[in-house]
Write a protein that holds these residues in place. Structure first.
Motif, mmCIF file in Angstrom:
data_model
loop_
_atom_site.group_PDB
_atom_site.id
_atom_site.type_symbol
_atom_site.label_atom_id
_atom_site.label_comp_id
_atom_site.label_asym_id
_atom_site.label_seq_id
_atom_site.Cartn_x
_atom_site.Cartn_y
_atom_site.Cartn_z
ATOM 1 N N ILE A 126 -65.224 -56.433 -114.665
ATOM 2 C CA ILE A 126 -65.916 -54.801 -113.443
ATOM 3 C C ILE A 126 -64.629 -56.365 -111.609
ATOM 4 O O ILE A 126 -64.436 -55.052 -111.372
ATOM 5 N N ALA A 127 -64.826 -57.330 -111.917
ATOM 6 C CA ALA A 127 -65.090 -57.595 -109.962
ATOM 7 C C ALA A 127 -63.339 -57.703 -110.474
ATOM 8 O O ALA A 127 -62.379 -56.996 -109.691
ATOM 9 N N THR A 128 -62.758 -58.280 -111.681
ATOM 10 C CA THR A 128 -60.795 -57.726 -111.726
ATOM 11 C C THR A 128 -60.509 -56.276 -111.177
ATOM 12 O O THR A 128 -59.161 -56.484 -111.519
ATOM 13 N N GLU A 129 -60.842 -55.292 -112.367
ATOM 14 C CA GLU A 129 -61.263 -54.048 -112.092
ATOM 15 C C GLU A 129 -60.653 -53.278 -111.208
ATOM 16 O O GLU A 129 -60.031 -52.824 -110.145
ATOM 17 N N ILE A 130 -61.921 -54.208 -110.100
ATOM 18 C CA ILE A 130 -61.951 -53.662 -108.804
ATOM 19 C C ILE A 130 -60.893 -53.852 -108.000
ATOM 20 O O ILE A 130 -60.010 -53.421 -106.759
ATOM 21 N N GLY A 131 -60.176 -55.689 -108.074
ATOM 22 C CA GLY A 131 -59.051 -55.821 -107.651
ATOM 23 C C GLY A 131 -57.880 -55.297 -107.808
ATOM 24 O O GLY A 131 -57.550 -55.224 -107.419
ATOM 25 N N LYS A 132 -58.242 -55.043 -109.463
ATOM 26 C CA LYS A 132 -56.557 -54.144 -109.721
ATOM 27 C C LYS A 132 -56.534 -53.024 -108.950
ATOM 28 O O LYS A 132 -55.603 -52.311 -108.135
ATOM 29 N N ALA A 138 -54.016 -50.307 -102.454
ATOM 30 C CA ALA A 138 -53.612 -50.972 -101.003
ATOM 31 C C ALA A 138 -51.900 -50.370 -100.713
ATOM 32 O O ALA A 138 -51.118 -50.599 -99.834
ATOM 33 N N LEU A 139 -51.245 -50.734 -102.212
ATOM 34 C CA LEU A 139 -50.039 -50.183 -102.159
ATOM 35 C C LEU A 139 -49.781 -49.094 -102.277
ATOM 36 O O LEU A 139 -48.080 -48.676 -102.456
ATOM 37 N N GLY A 140 -50.576 -48.142 -102.411
ATOM 38 C CA GLY A 140 -50.346 -46.991 -102.789
ATOM 39 C C GLY A 140 -50.253 -46.208 -104.269
ATOM 40 O O GLY A 140 -49.477 -45.564 -104.489
ATOM 41 N N MET A 178 -44.101 -45.041 -112.560
ATOM 42 C CA MET A 178 -44.453 -45.820 -110.618
ATOM 43 C C MET A 178 -43.050 -45.789 -110.588
ATOM 44 O O MET A 178 -42.733 -46.180 -109.591
ATOM 45 N N MET A 179 -42.156 -46.777 -111.595
ATOM 46 C CA MET A 179 -40.682 -46.881 -111.041
ATOM 47 C C MET A 179 -40.087 -46.140 -110.264
ATOM 48 O O MET A 179 -39.029 -46.028 -109.343
#
Length: 138
Positions: A84-90, A96-98, A108-109
């Motif tokens: 869960i923490a990993t997913e939240i971080g991602k 943050a990167l938009g 995405m590219m």
């Protein structure tokens, strides 16, 4: 409630699933089997929640279960809270990167490239430099 929230059943199920694959090497299979044997041993021992709070026996039982968790993590197990923490971080990094993380990498590219091109046009940055008023011939 115990100070450790180790789900022994979840670790055992994970280890059994990991060890049944045909591409699993002998060494890894042996380590996973040892982990399962350690879990079976732990089940025969007193469980932390059945022991008095702050007793020495309970601390020993909790330490035993933390060691099992540590062994499992060393083999690649991710506790549910860590997932869960990993997913939240991602998600936070993507925000943050938009960039939405559920987007196809190719799309995405294209999105990033189109945003960069529109930003260049809005700032007056052309093909000749950074837009400081210099031309290639000067």
């Amino acid at each position: 409630m115990s100070s450790t929230n180790v789900d022994i059943d979840d670790i055992e199920a994970w280890a059994m699933d990991e060890g049944t694959g045909s591409e699993v090497g002998k060494s890894r299979k042996r380590r996973l089997q040892h982990l399962v044997a350690s879990i079976e041993y732990d089940r025969r021992m007193p469980q932390p929640n059945a022991l008095p709070v702050n007793s020495g026996e309970r601390r020993i039982a909790e330490a035993r279960q933390r060691r099992l968790l540590s062994k499992a993590v060393a083999q690649g197990y991710q506790p549910p809270i860590k997932e869960i923490a990993t997913e939240i971080g991602k998600e936070a990094a993507g925000h943050a990167l938009g960039v939405p993380l559920d987007m196809d990498p190719g799309a995405m590219m294209k999105d990033i490239t189109s945003r960069e091109q529109s930003a260049k046009k809005s700032r007056g940055i052309g093909d000749y430099g950074l837009g400081f008023g210099f031309s290639p011939g000067s």
